[in-house]
Design a protein around this motif. Structure first.
Motif, PDB file in Angstrom:
ATOM      1  N   MET A   1     -27.022 -62.311  -0.065  1.00 30.53           N
ATOM      2  CA  MET A   1     -26.998 -60.928  -0.493  1.00 30.53           C
ATOM      3  C   MET A   1     -25.594 -60.377  -0.293  1.00 30.53           C
ATOM      4  SD  MET A   1     -28.940 -57.553   1.045  1.00 30.53           S
ATOM      5  CE  MET A   1     -30.550 -58.233   0.922  1.00 30.53           C
ATOM      6  N   CYS A   2     -25.095 -59.638  -1.237  1.00 36.22           N
ATOM      7  CA  CYS A   2     -23.786 -58.993  -1.142  1.00 36.22           C
ATOM      8  C   CYS A   2     -23.975 -57.539  -0.738  1.00 36.22           C
ATOM      9  CB  CYS A   2     -23.055 -59.055  -2.483  1.00 36.22           C
ATOM     10  SG  CYS A   2     -22.615 -60.707  -2.962  1.00 36.22           S
ATOM     11  N   LEU A   3     -23.276 -57.150   0.300  1.00 37.15           N
ATOM     12  CA  LEU A   3     -23.381 -55.796   0.811  1.00 37.15           C
ATOM     13  C   LEU A   3     -22.005 -55.169   0.936  1.00 37.15           C
ATOM     14  CD1 LEU A   3     -25.793 -56.458   3.790  1.00 37.15           C
ATOM     15  CD2 LEU A   3     -26.388 -55.407   1.622  1.00 37.15           C
ATOM     16  N   ALA A   4     -21.975 -53.856   0.832  1.00 38.43           N
ATOM     17  CA  ALA A   4     -20.765 -53.106   1.162  1.00 38.43           C
ATOM     18  C   ALA A   4     -20.947 -52.626   2.595  1.00 38.43           C
ATOM     19  CB  ALA A   4     -20.572 -51.942   0.206  1.00 38.43           C
ATOM     20  N   ILE A   5     -19.972 -52.906   3.439  1.00 35.11           N
ATOM     21  CA  ILE A   5     -20.046 -52.588   4.856  1.00 35.11           C
ATOM     22  C   ILE A   5     -19.153 -51.382   5.151  1.00 35.11           C
ATOM     23  CG2 ILE A   5     -19.723 -53.494   7.202  1.00 35.11           C
ATOM     24  CD1 ILE A   5     -21.731 -55.112   5.611  1.00 35.11           C
ATOM     25  N   PRO A   6     -19.657 -50.373   5.895  1.00 29.27           N
ATOM     26  CA  PRO A   6     -18.816 -49.222   6.229  1.00 29.27           C
ATOM     27  C   PRO A   6     -17.880 -49.535   7.382  1.00 29.27           C
ATOM     28  CG  PRO A   6     -20.979 -48.956   7.199  1.00 29.27           C
ATOM     29  CD  PRO A   6     -21.027 -50.227   6.395  1.00 29.27           C
ATOM     30  N   GLY A   7     -16.665 -49.027   7.287  1.00 33.64           N
ATOM     31  CA  GLY A   7     -15.696 -49.192   8.360  1.00 33.64           C
ATOM     32  C   GLY A   7     -14.682 -48.069   8.353  1.00 33.64           C
ATOM     33  N   LYS A   8     -13.911 -48.003   9.436  1.00 38.13           N
ATOM     34  CA  LYS A   8     -12.909 -46.950   9.584  1.00 38.13           C
ATOM     35  C   LYS A   8     -11.522 -47.552   9.447  1.00 38.13           C
ATOM     36  CE  LYS A   8     -11.503 -43.266  12.720  1.00 38.13           C
ATOM     37  NZ  LYS A   8     -11.789 -42.619  14.008  1.00 38.13           N
ATOM     38  N   ILE A   9     -10.687 -46.938   8.601  1.00 35.31           N
ATOM     39  CA  ILE A   9      -9.321 -47.421   8.400  1.00 35.31           C
ATOM     40  C   ILE A   9      -8.494 -47.122   9.651  1.00 35.31           C
ATOM     41  CG2 ILE A   9      -7.192 -47.166   7.070  1.00 35.31           C
ATOM     42  CD1 ILE A   9      -8.928 -46.440   4.648  1.00 35.31           C
ATOM     43  N   LYS A  10      -7.913 -48.190  10.219  1.00 32.81           N
ATOM     44  CA  LYS A  10      -7.090 -48.065  11.413  1.00 32.81           C
ATOM     45  C   LYS A  10      -5.598 -48.025  11.082  1.00 32.81           C
ATOM     46  CE  LYS A  10     -10.205 -47.916  14.552  1.00 32.81           C
ATOM     47  NZ  LYS A  10     -10.350 -46.704  15.334  1.00 32.81           N
ATOM     48  N   SER A  11      -5.178 -48.760  10.054  1.00 34.34           N
ATOM     49  CA  SER A  11      -3.774 -48.747   9.645  1.00 34.34           C
ATOM     50  C   SER A  11      -3.677 -49.200   8.194  1.00 34.34           C
ATOM     51  CB  SER A  11      -2.921 -49.658  10.537  1.00 34.34           C
ATOM     52  OG  SER A  11      -3.316 -51.005  10.394  1.00 34.34           O
ATOM     53  N   ASP A  46      -9.972 -42.546   7.555  1.00 39.13           N
ATOM     54  CA  ASP A  46     -11.046 -42.406   6.571  1.00 39.13           C
ATOM     55  C   ASP A  46     -12.073 -43.511   6.794  1.00 39.13           C
ATOM     56  OD1 ASP A  46      -9.894 -40.245   5.266  1.00 39.13           O
ATOM     57  OD2 ASP A  46      -9.067 -41.444   3.630  1.00 39.13           O
ATOM     58  N   TYR A  47     -13.306 -43.216   6.443  1.00 36.51           N
ATOM     59  CA  TYR A  47     -14.367 -44.219   6.439  1.00 36.51           C
ATOM     60  C   TYR A  47     -14.548 -44.697   5.004  1.00 36.51           C
ATOM     61  CZ  TYR A  47     -15.567 -43.155  11.230  1.00 36.51           C
ATOM     62  OH  TYR A  47     -15.526 -43.008  12.597  1.00 36.51           O
ATOM     63  N   VAL A  48     -14.642 -46.005   4.851  1.00 37.79           N
ATOM     64  CA  VAL A  48     -14.775 -46.598   3.520  1.00 37.79           C
ATOM     65  C   VAL A  48     -15.872 -47.644   3.521  1.00 37.79           C
ATOM     66  CG1 VAL A  48     -12.372 -46.203   2.830  1.00 37.79           C
ATOM     67  CG2 VAL A  48     -12.956 -48.294   4.058  1.00 37.79           C
ATOM     68  N   LEU A  49     -16.434 -47.889   2.339  1.00 40.04           N
ATOM     69  CA  LEU A  49     -17.355 -49.013   2.151  1.00 40.04           C
ATOM     70  C   LEU A  49     -16.532 -50.166   1.609  1.00 40.04           C
ATOM     71  CD1 LEU A  49     -20.506 -47.366   0.538  1.00 40.04           C
ATOM     72  CD2 LEU A  49     -20.218 -48.164   2.880  1.00 40.04           C
ATOM     73  N   VAL A  50     -16.651 -51.338   2.239  1.00 38.65           N
ATOM     74  CA  VAL A  50     -15.879 -52.514   1.853  1.00 38.65           C
ATOM     75  C   VAL A  50     -16.825 -53.589   1.346  1.00 38.65           C
ATOM     76  CG1 VAL A  50     -14.291 -54.302   2.658  1.00 38.65           C
ATOM     77  CG2 VAL A  50     -14.089 -51.966   3.533  1.00 38.65           C
ATOM     78  N   HIS A  51     -16.507 -54.093   0.163  1.00 42.47           N
ATOM     79  CA  HIS A  51     -17.282 -55.172  -0.448  1.00 42.47           C
ATOM     80  C   HIS A  51     -16.327 -56.308  -0.797  1.00 42.47           C
ATOM     81  CE1 HIS A  51     -20.286 -57.205  -2.815  1.00 42.47           C
ATOM     82  NE2 HIS A  51     -19.485 -57.186  -3.866  1.00 42.47           N
ATOM     83  N   VAL A  54     -12.616 -55.500  -0.519  1.00 34.65           N
ATOM     84  CA  VAL A  54     -12.075 -54.380  -1.286  1.00 34.65           C
ATOM     85  C   VAL A  54     -12.805 -53.099  -0.887  1.00 34.65           C
ATOM     86  CG1 VAL A  54     -11.696 -53.424  -3.592  1.00 34.65           C
ATOM     87  CG2 VAL A  54     -11.533 -55.897  -3.232  1.00 34.65           C
ATOM     88  N   ALA A  55     -12.052 -52.069  -0.503  1.00 29.43           N
ATOM     89  CA  ALA A  55     -12.656 -50.765  -0.228  1.00 29.43           C
ATOM     90  C   ALA A  55     -13.060 -50.147  -1.569  1.00 29.43           C
ATOM     91  CB  ALA A  55     -11.675 -49.860   0.504  1.00 29.43           C
ATOM     92  N   ILE A  56     -14.353 -49.865  -1.722  1.00 29.63           N
ATOM     93  CA  ILE A  56     -14.848 -49.406  -3.028  1.00 29.63           C
ATOM     94  C   ILE A  56     -15.196 -47.927  -3.081  1.00 29.63           C
ATOM     95  CG2 ILE A  56     -15.633 -51.686  -3.745  1.00 29.63           C
ATOM     96  CD1 ILE A  56     -18.492 -50.821  -2.975  1.00 29.63           C
ATOM     97  N   SER A  57     -15.382 -47.293  -1.918  1.00 29.46           N
ATOM     98  CA  SER A  57     -15.630 -45.853  -1.926  1.00 29.46           C
ATOM     99  C   SER A  57     -15.416 -45.292  -0.525  1.00 29.46           C
ATOM    100  CB  SER A  57     -17.038 -45.512  -2.418  1.00 29.46           C
ATOM    101  OG  SER A  57     -18.015 -45.958  -1.497  1.00 29.46           O
ATOM    102  N   LYS A  58     -15.147 -43.996  -0.469  1.00 27.93           N
ATOM    103  CA  LYS A  58     -15.023 -43.304   0.805  1.00 27.93           C
ATOM    104  C   LYS A  58     -16.384 -42.711   1.147  1.00 27.93           C
ATOM    105  CE  LYS A  58     -11.481 -40.469   0.966  1.00 27.93           C
ATOM    106  NZ  LYS A  58     -10.224 -39.711   0.787  1.00 27.93           N
ATOM    107  N   VAL A  59     -16.695 -42.681   2.450  1.00 27.48           N
ATOM    108  CA  VAL A  59     -17.932 -42.068   2.940  1.00 27.48           C
ATOM    109  C   VAL A  59     -17.592 -41.230   4.163  1.00 27.48           C
ATOM    110  CG1 VAL A  59     -19.483 -43.875   2.083  1.00 27.48           C
ATOM    111  CG2 VAL A  59     -18.508 -44.101   4.353  1.00 27.48           C
ATOM    112  N   ASN A  60     -18.493 -40.322   4.520  1.00 21.69           N
ATOM    113  CA  ASN A  60     -18.235 -39.540   5.731  1.00 21.69           C
ATOM    114  C   ASN A  60     -18.673 -40.343   6.956  1.00 21.69           C
ATOM    115  OD1 ASN A  60     -21.022 -38.991   6.358  1.00 21.69           O
ATOM    116  ND2 ASN A  60     -21.016 -37.393   4.803  1.00 21.69           N
ATOM    117  N   GLU A  61     -18.209 -39.932   8.118  1.00 16.44           N
ATOM    118  CA  GLU A  61     -18.461 -40.675   9.352  1.00 16.44           C
ATOM    119  C   GLU A  61     -19.948 -40.825   9.643  1.00 16.44           C
ATOM    120  OE1 GLU A  61     -17.225 -40.637  14.081  1.00 16.44           O
ATOM    121  OE2 GLU A  61     -16.642 -38.957  12.809  1.00 16.44           O
ATOM    122  N   GLU A  62     -20.716 -39.780   9.449  1.00 12.72           N
ATOM    123  CA  GLU A  62     -22.155 -39.831   9.728  1.00 12.72           C
ATOM    124  C   GLU A  62     -22.849 -40.894   8.863  1.00 12.72           C
ATOM    125  OE1 GLU A  62     -26.106 -37.006   9.291  1.00 12.72           O
ATOM    126  OE2 GLU A  62     -24.132 -36.056   9.395  1.00 12.72           O
TER     127      GLU A  62
END
Length: 91
Positions: A1-11, A46-51, A54-62
């Motif tokens: 299964m392919c998933l987009a994983i949320p993460g926080k950009i550090k640099s 920023d928080y992003v979804l990574v697939h 590749v970061a494919i969208s921004k999301v809020n922290e919650e």
């Protein structure tokens, strides 16, 4: 299964003579690199979804934390181990 994983950009850094923006993204303590080519306005903290690297969208922290907890519960975070093979190699 392919998933987009949320993460926080550090640099963020540019590579390939300034043509590619790459970010170090933290996924609950695991740090991986991701391309920011689809999100030119993404910035540190920023928080992003990574697939597949590749970061494919921004999301809020919650939303990012909620999604990450769900992925932990269903045991889908093991897929993070495979992300590096999809990324361009550093110069």
């Amino acid at each position: 299964m392919c998933l987009a994983i949320p993460g926080k950009i550090k640099s963020i850094e540019t590579r390939y003579n300034g043509t590619v923006r790459m970010a170090k993204v933290s996924f609950g303590g695991i740090t991986k690199e991701a391309s920011l080519e689809m999100l030119p306005d993404a910035d540190v903290d920023d928080y992003v979804l990574v697939h597949v690297g590749v970061a494919i969208s921004k999301v809020n922290e919650e939303e990012a934390q909620k999604t990450f907890r769900y992925l932990e519960e269903i045991g889908e975070l093991g897929e993070l181990e495979d992300v590096d093979e999809y990324l361009p190699k550093p110069e």
